[in-house]
Structures are given as C-alpha cells and as structure tokens.
Design an enzyme around this catalytic site. Structure first.
Site, PDB file in Angstrom:
ATOM      1  N   CYS A  74       0.824  -1.171  -0.027  1.00  8.15           N
ATOM      2  CA  CYS A  74       0.014   0.086   0.006  1.00  8.15           C
ATOM      3  C   CYS A  74       0.880   1.207   0.005  1.00  8.15           C
ATOM      4  O   CYS A  74       1.765   1.324   0.981  1.00  8.15           O
ATOM      5  CB  CYS A  74      -0.898  -0.064   1.271  1.00  8.15           C
ATOM      6  SG  CYS A  74      -1.862   1.495   1.403  1.00  8.15           S
ATOM      7  N   CYS A 188      -1.028   4.035  -6.463  1.00 11.11           N
ATOM      8  CA  CYS A 188      -2.064   3.419  -5.440  1.00 11.11           C
ATOM      9  C   CYS A 188      -2.230   2.000  -5.989  1.00 11.11           C
ATOM     10  O   CYS A 188      -2.630   1.641  -7.224  1.00 11.11           O
ATOM     11  CB  CYS A 188      -3.450   4.060  -5.601  1.00 11.11           C
ATOM     12  SG  CYS A 188      -4.727   2.858  -4.315  1.00 11.11           S
TER      13      CYS A 188
HETATM   14  N1  DGL Z   1      -4.321   0.698  -1.920  1.00  9.46           N
HETATM   15  C1  DGL Z   1      -3.744   1.853  -1.099  1.00  9.46           C
HETATM   16  C2  DGL Z   1      -2.385   2.695  -1.771  1.00  9.46           C
HETATM   17  O1  DGL Z   1      -1.648   1.956  -2.452  1.00  9.46           O
HETATM   18  C3  DGL Z   1      -4.820   2.928  -1.059  1.00  9.46           C
HETATM   19  C4  DGL Z   1      -5.959   2.661  -0.746  1.00  9.46           C
HETATM   20  C5  DGL Z   1      -6.755   3.555   0.235  1.00  9.46           C
HETATM   21  O2  DGL Z   1      -7.151   4.714   0.371  1.00  9.46           O
HETATM   22  O3  DGL Z   1      -6.968   2.724   1.274  1.00  9.46           O
HETATM   23  O4  DGL Z   1      -2.226   3.699  -1.583  1.00  9.46           O
END
Ligand code: DGL
Length: 278
Positions: A74, A188
């Site tokens: 993430c 993301c």
């Molecule tokens: N998947 C997460 C990232 O790579 C973010 C998603 C969220 O906002 O929870 O930043």
C-alpha cells in the site's frame, strides 16, 4: 532456507496487484494476506490512523503467523508508516512500495508524466521528497483520486468508470504527441486492478507503471541475501495462500478469484486498534 510465510497487507484488495507479482517472482513461498478493509480507505484518513492500523496488522502477522518478511502493499501505508514499522521491527525484512516516478522519468519520451494516487500519498513528506529529488527531470501532473479505491473495493463498476473518466479528464491530454502525458504512474495499489478501464480512457500510446513487479524483485533480493528463501525442491502440498479481512469476506473472495485466480476461503478477523501504538 526458511519456510515461514511472507506477510502482505493493504487497506483492502489493492495489495492483490502486488501479491500477483510476488507469486510470479517467488513461486515456492507461502503468503498470508491481510485486507484491512474494515478500516479503509487509508488514503483519505490522517497519518495517525494509518500508522496505528499498519502496526496492528504487522503485529498480527508476526504474532499469529511468524512471518519472515512483511510487504506493505500500500503506497499510503508505506508513506505514512514504514519508518515506524522499521523502528518497531529492526530485524525483520520489510518492503514498502512507492509511486514509480523514477522509472517513469526514464521511460517517458515527452517528459510529461501523470501520477494517480491517494491524497495521503501525494501529501506525504516521503512523496514530496521523491518529487523534489526529480526536480527538472520531468513535468509531473499529480492527481489525488478521492473515492476511487473505495469504489474498487465495493466493485461498483459504474462508479469506477465514472471516477476514472473524471480523474483522467481532469489531468489533461494523454498521448505520444509533444506536450502530452505518455506515461501514467499508478501510485495506489488499487489502480492496477482497473488498468484496462484507464487504458481505454487514455489511449493505447500511454505506458502504465505500477510498483508490484519491482517490489517482488526487491523482496526476492532481500530474501536471497539473508538465505531466507523457501526451498525450491519441496513441492507445496496445499495452496500457499491464507487470506484475512477485517471487512467483507465476500468482496475479497470475489477479488481473489478474479485477480489471483484461486478460490480459497477468506477468514474474517477482528483486529482492534493496538493499544501500544506509538
Ligand atoms: N491501496 C492503497 C495505496 O496503495 C490505498 C487505498 C486506500 O485509500 O485505502 O495507496
């Protein structure tokens, strides 16, 4: 040789885009994935929430699964929490992910690069430092995509398409012509899961960059360096994947089937906020 599993976590199902790359790179490893969707989205919350959630999930993976390495799949959690995790787990292999700006600079011919990410990632000190280190080496168009990870999480096809169209439209012109963005960084981990929709919107001449494969290669290098890989000779007798969610099991199960191509049970886990978070 180390047969313990590798822990992977994200605020939701976005980290599956990283798990996919990890499985391709490290085919003899076991993985335990936590989707913290009961406490998502991370990208529109303040840092203290993301730090505390990251610590809580990391502690669960270490205490319950004795993981040998942790992949923070993430961008938002990496930006806000990786330094806290490193301080807490100095002896553990820890791999984070960041938007692929450096590869984008190397790849782009027009020098115009689009970056889609969460608000949290774009506002973070870590991202700002990365951007500053590339000053003068490209023109970056930054787009915070509020709500897009949440729409992907809910598998809301109509909202996903509308938001992708809205955000790419707001960024400007894409294509290989002078002055257009010919490279789009998916900053993301949720966004690679809707790459086909984005490609359709920005056109076939735009190259996409995501962090899954580089993270997988880096994890491989670190495990090799400390002789921590699982033995390549022992065939795995069971599906080497365990999934947990703090949210909706059905949505994660559907996403695992779609993006990882396996049908495995999803365990729901209640991970209350850590009390000792610093
Ligand atoms: N998947 C997460 C990232 O790579 C973010 C998603 C969220 O906002 O929870 O930043």
């Amino acid at each position: 040789m180390d047969t313990r599993p590798i822990g992977v976590f994200d605020s939701g199902l976005g980290g599956l885009s990283v798990l996919r790359a990890l499985r391709a790179e490290l085919s003899h490893e076991q993985f335990v994935y936590v989707s913290d969707s009961g406490h998502a989205p991370y990208g529109e919350r303040d840092d203290s929430h993301v730090i505390e959630r990251s610590q809580t999930v990391a502690r669960f993976l270490i205490e319950q699964h004795h993981i040998k390495a942790l992949v923070v799949a993430c961008n938002t959690a990496t930006a806000a929490a990786i330094k806290h995790l490193r301080a807490e787990l100095p002896d553990r292999i820890l791999v984070g992910i960041e938007p692929a700006l450096k590869p984008a600079v190397a790849l782009s011919k027009t020098g115009h690069i689009g970056v889609m990410a969460t608000r949290g990632t774009l506002q973070s000190e870590k991202f700002q430092a990365l951007l500053q280190s590339l000053e003068g080496r490209g023109h970056f168009v930054l787009q915070a995509c509020d709500g897009l990870a949440d729409a992907i999480e809910r598998a809301d096809a109509i909202k996903i398409r509308a938001m992708c169209a809205h955000y790419t439209g707001a960024m400007g012109s894409f294509g290989s012509q002078y002055g257009c963005m010919d490279t789009l960084v998916l900053g993301c981990t949720h966004y690679p899961l809707v790459a086909d929709i984005l490609q359709d919107l920005v056109g076939p001449d735009v190259a996409f960059l995501e962090g899954g494969a580089p993270v997988a290669r880096h994890t491989h290098r670190l495990l090799t360096a400390c002789h921590g890989l699982a033995p390549a000779t022992a065939p795995l007798t069971t599906e080497p994947l365990t999934f947990y969610t703090t949210g909706h099991a059905g949505l994660l199960q559907q996403a695992v089937q779609q993006y990882i191509g396996v049908g495995v049970p999803i365990q729901t886990v209640d991970l209350p906020q850590a009390t000792t978070a610093s």
